[in-house]
Design a protein around this motif. Structure first.
Motif, PDB file in Angstrom:
ATOM      1  N   TRP A  11     -11.041 -26.527 142.656  1.00 39.85           N
ATOM      2  CA  TRP A  11      -9.948 -27.449 142.983  1.00 39.85           C
ATOM      3  C   TRP A  11      -8.633 -26.703 143.170  1.00 39.85           C
ATOM      4  O   TRP A  11      -7.847 -27.029 144.062  1.00 39.85           O
ATOM      5  CB  TRP A  11      -9.797 -28.511 141.899  1.00 39.85           C
ATOM      6  CG  TRP A  11     -10.675 -29.695 142.108  1.00 39.85           C
ATOM      7  CD1 TRP A  11     -11.885 -29.941 141.523  1.00 39.85           C
ATOM      8  CD2 TRP A  11     -10.438 -30.793 142.984  1.00 39.85           C
ATOM      9  NE1 TRP A  11     -12.396 -31.121 141.987  1.00 39.85           N
ATOM     10  CE2 TRP A  11     -11.524 -31.667 142.871  1.00 39.85           C
ATOM     11  CE3 TRP A  11      -9.400 -31.116 143.838  1.00 39.85           C
ATOM     12  CZ2 TRP A  11     -11.608 -32.848 143.600  1.00 39.85           C
ATOM     13  CZ3 TRP A  11      -9.485 -32.296 144.565  1.00 39.85           C
ATOM     14  CH2 TRP A  11     -10.580 -33.139 144.443  1.00 39.85           C
ATOM     15  N   ILE A  12      -8.397 -25.700 142.335  1.00 41.35           N
ATOM     16  CA  ILE A  12      -7.157 -24.928 142.442  1.00 41.35           C
ATOM     17  C   ILE A  12      -7.111 -24.174 143.769  1.00 41.35           C
ATOM     18  O   ILE A  12      -6.109 -24.210 144.490  1.00 41.35           O
ATOM     19  CB  ILE A  12      -7.008 -23.972 141.244  1.00 41.35           C
ATOM     20  CG1 ILE A  12      -6.723 -24.784 139.973  1.00 41.35           C
ATOM     21  CG2 ILE A  12      -5.907 -22.950 141.479  1.00 41.35           C
ATOM     22  CD1 ILE A  12      -6.766 -23.971 138.700  1.00 41.35           C
TER      23      ILE A  12
ATOM     24  N   THR B 190       2.687 -26.038 145.216  1.00 41.72           N
ATOM     25  CA  THR B 190       1.835 -25.993 146.402  1.00 41.72           C
ATOM     26  C   THR B 190       0.408 -26.371 146.043  1.00 41.72           C
ATOM     27  O   THR B 190      -0.251 -27.127 146.770  1.00 41.72           O
ATOM     28  CB  THR B 190       1.875 -24.588 147.044  1.00 41.72           C
ATOM     29  OG1 THR B 190       3.217 -24.281 147.403  1.00 41.72           O
ATOM     30  CG2 THR B 190       0.999 -24.524 148.280  1.00 41.72           C
ATOM     31  N   ILE B 191      -0.086 -25.854 144.918  1.00 38.67           N
ATOM     32  CA  ILE B 191      -1.434 -26.204 144.459  1.00 38.67           C
ATOM     33  C   ILE B 191      -1.520 -27.700 144.156  1.00 38.67           C
ATOM     34  O   ILE B 191      -2.459 -28.383 144.587  1.00 38.67           O
ATOM     35  CB  ILE B 191      -1.827 -25.369 143.232  1.00 38.67           C
ATOM     36  CG1 ILE B 191      -1.998 -23.892 143.625  1.00 38.67           C
ATOM     37  CG2 ILE B 191      -3.098 -25.903 142.582  1.00 38.67           C
ATOM     38  CD1 ILE B 191      -2.139 -22.942 142.447  1.00 38.67           C
ATOM     39  N   LEU B 192      -0.525 -28.217 143.433  1.00 38.95           N
ATOM     40  CA  LEU B 192      -0.524 -29.648 143.103  1.00 38.95           C
ATOM     41  C   LEU B 192      -0.413 -30.498 144.361  1.00 38.95           C
ATOM     42  O   LEU B 192      -1.048 -31.554 144.456  1.00 38.95           O
ATOM     43  CB  LEU B 192       0.616 -29.955 142.133  1.00 38.95           C
ATOM     44  CG  LEU B 192       0.488 -29.325 140.749  1.00 38.95           C
ATOM     45  CD1 LEU B 192       1.739 -29.605 139.924  1.00 38.95           C
ATOM     46  CD2 LEU B 192      -0.752 -29.811 140.034  1.00 38.95           C
ATOM     47  N   LEU B 193       0.380 -30.040 145.330  1.00 37.77           N
ATOM     48  CA  LEU B 193       0.489 -30.726 146.612  1.00 37.77           C
ATOM     49  C   LEU B 193      -0.864 -30.798 147.306  1.00 37.77           C
ATOM     50  O   LEU B 193      -1.273 -31.851 147.795  1.00 37.77           O
ATOM     51  CB  LEU B 193       1.495 -29.997 147.511  1.00 37.77           C
ATOM     52  CG  LEU B 193       1.450 -30.295 149.006  1.00 37.77           C
ATOM     53  CD1 LEU B 193       2.033 -31.669 149.276  1.00 37.77           C
ATOM     54  CD2 LEU B 193       2.204 -29.242 149.788  1.00 37.77           C
ATOM     55  N   GLY B 194      -1.571 -29.673 147.338  1.00 40.02           N
ATOM     56  CA  GLY B 194      -2.884 -29.643 147.977  1.00 40.02           C
ATOM     57  C   GLY B 194      -3.908 -30.510 147.276  1.00 40.02           C
ATOM     58  O   GLY B 194      -4.699 -31.198 147.920  1.00 40.02           O
TER      59      GLY B 194
ATOM     60  N   ILE C 140      -4.369 -33.414 156.075  1.00 39.91           N
ATOM     61  CA  ILE C 140      -3.581 -34.575 156.489  1.00 39.91           C
ATOM     62  C   ILE C 140      -2.976 -35.256 155.270  1.00 39.91           C
ATOM     63  O   ILE C 140      -1.798 -35.630 155.265  1.00 39.91           O
ATOM     64  CB  ILE C 140      -4.438 -35.551 157.317  1.00 39.91           C
ATOM     65  CG1 ILE C 140      -4.769 -34.916 158.675  1.00 39.91           C
ATOM     66  CG2 ILE C 140      -3.736 -36.891 157.506  1.00 39.91           C
ATOM     67  CD1 ILE C 140      -5.769 -35.702 159.498  1.00 39.91           C
ATOM     68  N   GLY C 141      -3.762 -35.409 154.222  1.00 43.22           N
ATOM     69  CA  GLY C 141      -3.246 -35.992 152.991  1.00 43.22           C
ATOM     70  C   GLY C 141      -2.144 -35.148 152.378  1.00 43.22           C
ATOM     71  O   GLY C 141      -1.138 -35.678 151.889  1.00 43.22           O
ATOM     72  N   ALA C 142      -2.295 -33.823 152.414  1.00 40.43           N
ATOM     73  CA  ALA C 142      -1.266 -32.932 151.876  1.00 40.43           C
ATOM     74  C   ALA C 142       0.021 -33.019 152.692  1.00 40.43           C
ATOM     75  O   ALA C 142       1.122 -32.964 152.133  1.00 40.43           O
ATOM     76  CB  ALA C 142      -1.775 -31.494 151.827  1.00 40.43           C
ATOM     77  N   VAL C 143      -0.105 -33.166 154.008  1.00 40.68           N
ATOM     78  CA  VAL C 143       1.084 -33.344 154.853  1.00 40.68           C
ATOM     79  C   VAL C 143       1.787 -34.643 154.489  1.00 40.68           C
ATOM     80  O   VAL C 143       3.017 -34.687 154.354  1.00 40.68           O
ATOM     81  CB  VAL C 143       0.704 -33.314 156.355  1.00 40.68           C
ATOM     82  CG1 VAL C 143       1.849 -33.804 157.229  1.00 40.68           C
ATOM     83  CG2 VAL C 143       0.289 -31.915 156.768  1.00 40.68           C
ATOM     84  N   ILE C 144       1.023 -35.706 154.293  1.00 43.20           N
ATOM     85  CA  ILE C 144       1.604 -36.999 153.898  1.00 43.20           C
ATOM     86  C   ILE C 144       2.315 -36.878 152.556  1.00 43.20           C
ATOM     87  O   ILE C 144       3.445 -37.345 152.388  1.00 43.20           O
ATOM     88  CB  ILE C 144       0.510 -38.092 153.851  1.00 43.20           C
ATOM     89  CG1 ILE C 144       0.005 -38.381 155.263  1.00 43.20           C
ATOM     90  CG2 ILE C 144       1.027 -39.367 153.186  1.00 43.20           C
ATOM     91  CD1 ILE C 144      -1.251 -39.236 155.308  1.00 43.20           C
TER      92      ILE C 144
ATOM     93  N   ILE D  20      -5.080 -23.756 149.370  1.00 47.19           N
ATOM     94  CA  ILE D  20      -5.292 -23.612 150.818  1.00 47.19           C
ATOM     95  C   ILE D  20      -4.749 -24.836 151.560  1.00 47.19           C
ATOM     96  O   ILE D  20      -4.014 -24.701 152.545  1.00 47.19           O
ATOM     97  CB  ILE D  20      -6.785 -23.384 151.133  1.00 47.19           C
ATOM     98  CG1 ILE D  20      -7.230 -22.031 150.572  1.00 47.19           C
ATOM     99  CG2 ILE D  20      -7.048 -23.470 152.627  1.00 47.19           C
ATOM    100  CD1 ILE D  20      -8.731 -21.814 150.589  1.00 47.19           C
ATOM    101  N   ALA D  21      -5.092 -26.027 151.107  1.00 49.57           N
ATOM    102  CA  ALA D  21      -4.618 -27.251 151.769  1.00 49.57           C
ATOM    103  C   ALA D  21      -3.102 -27.358 151.686  1.00 49.57           C
ATOM    104  O   ALA D  21      -2.439 -27.759 152.653  1.00 49.57           O
ATOM    105  CB  ALA D  21      -5.274 -28.483 151.142  1.00 49.57           C
ATOM    106  N   GLY D  22      -2.518 -26.972 150.547  1.00 48.09           N
ATOM    107  CA  GLY D  22      -1.063 -27.011 150.390  1.00 48.09           C
ATOM    108  C   GLY D  22      -0.354 -26.040 151.306  1.00 48.09           C
ATOM    109  O   GLY D  22       0.673 -26.373 151.917  1.00 48.09           O
ATOM    110  N   PHE D  23      -0.880 -24.819 151.426  1.00 47.63           N
ATOM    111  CA  PHE D  23      -0.268 -23.837 152.320  1.00 47.63           C
ATOM    112  C   PHE D  23      -0.361 -24.269 153.780  1.00 47.63           C
ATOM    113  O   PHE D  23       0.591 -24.097 154.547  1.00 47.63           O
ATOM    114  CB  PHE D  23      -0.906 -22.457 152.144  1.00 47.63           C
ATOM    115  CG  PHE D  23      -0.271 -21.644 151.056  1.00 47.63           C
ATOM    116  CD1 PHE D  23       1.101 -21.577 150.904  1.00 47.63           C
ATOM    117  CD2 PHE D  23      -1.061 -20.926 150.179  1.00 47.63           C
ATOM    118  CE1 PHE D  23       1.682 -20.818 149.900  1.00 47.63           C
ATOM    119  CE2 PHE D  23      -0.500 -20.172 149.170  1.00 47.63           C
ATOM    120  CZ  PHE D  23       0.884 -20.113 149.030  1.00 47.63           C
TER     121      PHE D  23
END
Length: 89
Positions: free
Chosen positions: A8-9, A34-38, A69-73, A14-17
Motif C-alpha cells: 500500500w505504501i 504524497t503516500i497518504l495522497l496516493g 484519477i482518485g489521487a488527482v481528485i 507511485i499514484a501520489g507522484f
C-alpha cells in the motif's frame, strides 16, 4: 501482513507522484503526504470505478488508472481546502 502494508505504501507513493505530476503547479507536500495522497486516491478511485463497473478488482490497469484519477481528485480537493497551491515560475 507487513507485505500488504508495504504494498500500500509503494502503491500510494507511485499514484501520489503521478497525480502530482499531472496537476499543474508546485506542490509543497512531503513524501509522507504524497503516500497518504496516493492511498486516499486509491480508495476514492477504487470506489468510483467500482460503482461504474462490475465491482472492485485487484491490481489491474484499470485499478492503477482509477487510483491515479482518485489521487488527482484528492490532490485538487486538498489544494482547494488548504489553499497551498502556488504557481510554478
Amino acid at each position: 501482513m507487513i507485505f500488504t502494508i508495504l504494498g500500500w505504501i509503494v502503491f500510494g507513493l507511485i499514484a501520489g507522484f503521478i497525480a502530482r505530476a499531472i496537476v499543474p503547479g508546485k506542490d509543497d507536500i512531503g513524501i509522507l503526504r504524497t503516500i497518504l495522497l496516493g492511498i486516499a486516491g486509491s480508495v476514492v478511485g477504487g470506489l468510483i470505478f467500482g460503482l461504474l463497473t462490475v465491482g472492485i478488482r485487484g491490481f489491474e490497469p484499470t485499478g492503477w488508472i482509477g487510483s491515479v484519477i482518485g489521487a488527482v481528485i484528492v490532490l485538487l480537493a486538498y489544494n482547494q481546502i488548504t489553499g497551498r497551491k502556488r504557481n510554478r515560475l
